[in-house]
Scaffold this motif. Structure first.
Motif, PDB file in Angstrom:
ATOM      1  N   CYS A 190     -64.778  -4.684 -88.937  1.00  0.00           N
ATOM      2  CA  CYS A 190     -64.228  -3.660 -87.828  1.00  0.00           C
ATOM      3  C   CYS A 190     -63.485  -4.648 -86.816  1.00  0.00           C
ATOM      4  O   CYS A 190     -64.079  -5.581 -86.346  1.00  0.00           O
ATOM      5  CB  CYS A 190     -65.244  -2.746 -87.273  1.00  0.00           C
ATOM      6  N   GLN A 191     -62.422  -4.203 -86.483  1.00  0.00           N
ATOM      7  CA  GLN A 191     -61.895  -5.029 -85.248  1.00  0.00           C
ATOM      8  C   GLN A 191     -62.245  -4.701 -83.846  1.00  0.00           C
ATOM      9  O   GLN A 191     -61.973  -5.447 -83.202  1.00  0.00           O
ATOM     10  CB  GLN A 191     -60.277  -4.719 -85.384  1.00  0.00           C
ATOM     11  N   GLU A 204     -51.584   0.573 -82.857  1.00  0.00           N
ATOM     12  CA  GLU A 204     -52.155   0.835 -84.485  1.00  0.00           C
ATOM     13  C   GLU A 204     -53.288   1.749 -84.589  1.00  0.00           C
ATOM     14  O   GLU A 204     -54.316   1.770 -83.667  1.00  0.00           O
ATOM     15  CB  GLU A 204     -52.484  -0.536 -84.778  1.00  0.00           C
ATOM     16  N   ILE A 205     -53.220   2.601 -85.590  1.00  0.00           N
ATOM     17  CA  ILE A 205     -54.172   3.581 -85.811  1.00  0.00           C
ATOM     18  C   ILE A 205     -54.571   3.108 -87.235  1.00  0.00           C
ATOM     19  O   ILE A 205     -53.767   3.374 -88.334  1.00  0.00           O
ATOM     20  CB  ILE A 205     -53.747   4.875 -85.743  1.00  0.00           C
ATOM     21  N   LEU A 206     -55.720   2.589 -87.293  1.00  0.00           N
ATOM     22  CA  LEU A 206     -56.602   2.245 -88.536  1.00  0.00           C
ATOM     23  C   LEU A 206     -57.473   3.161 -89.185  1.00  0.00           C
ATOM     24  O   LEU A 206     -58.647   3.518 -88.528  1.00  0.00           O
ATOM     25  CB  LEU A 206     -57.214   0.740 -88.525  1.00  0.00           C
ATOM     26  N   ILE A 258     -58.167   2.705 -83.140  1.00  0.00           N
ATOM     27  CA  ILE A 258     -56.978   2.784 -82.473  1.00  0.00           C
ATOM     28  C   ILE A 258     -56.841   1.173 -81.530  1.00  0.00           C
ATOM     29  O   ILE A 258     -57.828   1.062 -80.623  1.00  0.00           O
ATOM     30  CB  ILE A 258     -56.982   3.851 -81.514  1.00  0.00           C
ATOM     31  N   LEU A 259     -55.904   0.565 -81.913  1.00  0.00           N
ATOM     32  CA  LEU A 259     -55.616  -0.566 -81.335  1.00  0.00           C
ATOM     33  C   LEU A 259     -54.443  -0.680 -80.379  1.00  0.00           C
ATOM     34  O   LEU A 259     -53.332  -0.280 -80.907  1.00  0.00           O
ATOM     35  CB  LEU A 259     -55.805  -1.875 -81.907  1.00  0.00           C
ATOM     36  N   VAL A 302     -55.051  -7.171 -76.581  1.00  0.00           N
ATOM     37  CA  VAL A 302     -55.343  -5.903 -77.338  1.00  0.00           C
ATOM     38  C   VAL A 302     -56.493  -5.264 -76.732  1.00  0.00           C
ATOM     39  O   VAL A 302     -57.607  -5.828 -76.487  1.00  0.00           O
ATOM     40  CB  VAL A 302     -55.494  -6.382 -78.788  1.00  0.00           C
ATOM     41  N   ILE A 303     -56.515  -3.944 -76.841  1.00  0.00           N
ATOM     42  CA  ILE A 303     -57.372  -3.067 -76.326  1.00  0.00           C
ATOM     43  C   ILE A 303     -57.778  -1.999 -77.203  1.00  0.00           C
ATOM     44  O   ILE A 303     -56.803  -1.399 -77.968  1.00  0.00           O
ATOM     45  CB  ILE A 303     -56.927  -2.387 -75.017  1.00  0.00           C
ATOM     46  N   CYS A 304     -59.046  -1.737 -77.661  1.00  0.00           N
ATOM     47  CA  CYS A 304     -59.471  -0.892 -78.375  1.00  0.00           C
ATOM     48  C   CYS A 304     -59.862   0.263 -77.697  1.00  0.00           C
ATOM     49  O   CYS A 304     -60.448   0.362 -76.783  1.00  0.00           O
ATOM     50  CB  CYS A 304     -60.642  -1.263 -79.341  1.00  0.00           C
TER      51      CYS A 304
END
Length: 95
Positions: free
Chosen positions: A34-35, A53-55, A66-67, A75-77
Motif C-alpha cells: 500500500c502506498q 491518482e485513484i488506485l 487516492i494520491l 504526494v498526499i494520500c
C-alpha cells in the motif's frame, strides 16, 4: 529405501512446492505494498493539484487509495471517505 518410500517423498515434495507457488506472496500478511500508510481528510484546493491518482483495491493493497501530487511535487494520500474528495471526483467525472 523401498519404492513406496520414494513415491511418498516425491508426492510430499511436489505437494509442498505446488502449495508454495499457488499463493500470491504479495497478498499475504500485512499490506506491504500500500502506498498510503496514513491518510488526510484536510481540504486541498484543486488549483494546487498537479496530478490525482485513484488506485482501486487489488493484489497490491486491499483498500482504495487516492494520491494527490501537488504542484510542489509533494504526494498526499487522501481518505477516500472524505466528503470533499468525493464531490470533486463526481464533478470531474461528470464533465
Amino acid at each position: 529405501m523401498s519404492l513406496l518410500s520414494y513415491l511418498l517423498l516425491a508426492a510430499t515434495a511436489s505437494y509442498c512446492f505446488t502449495t508454495l507457488f499457488a499463493f500470491p506472496m504479495e497478498g499475504l500478511g500485512t499490506h506491504r505494498n500500500c502506498q498510503c500508510v496514513t491518510t488526510s481528510t484536510a481540504y486541498i484546493p484543486s488549483r494546487m493539484f498537479q496530478r490525482i491518482e485513484i488506485l482501486p483495491p487489488g493484489a497490491h493493497c486491499r483498500k482504495i487509495e487516492i494520491l494527490i501530487t501537488k504542484k510542489d511535487n509533494k504526494v498526499i494520500c487522501i481518505d477516500p471517505k472524505a466528503p470533499w474528495i468525493n464531490k470533486f471526483i463526481i464533478r470531474v467525472t461528470s464533465k
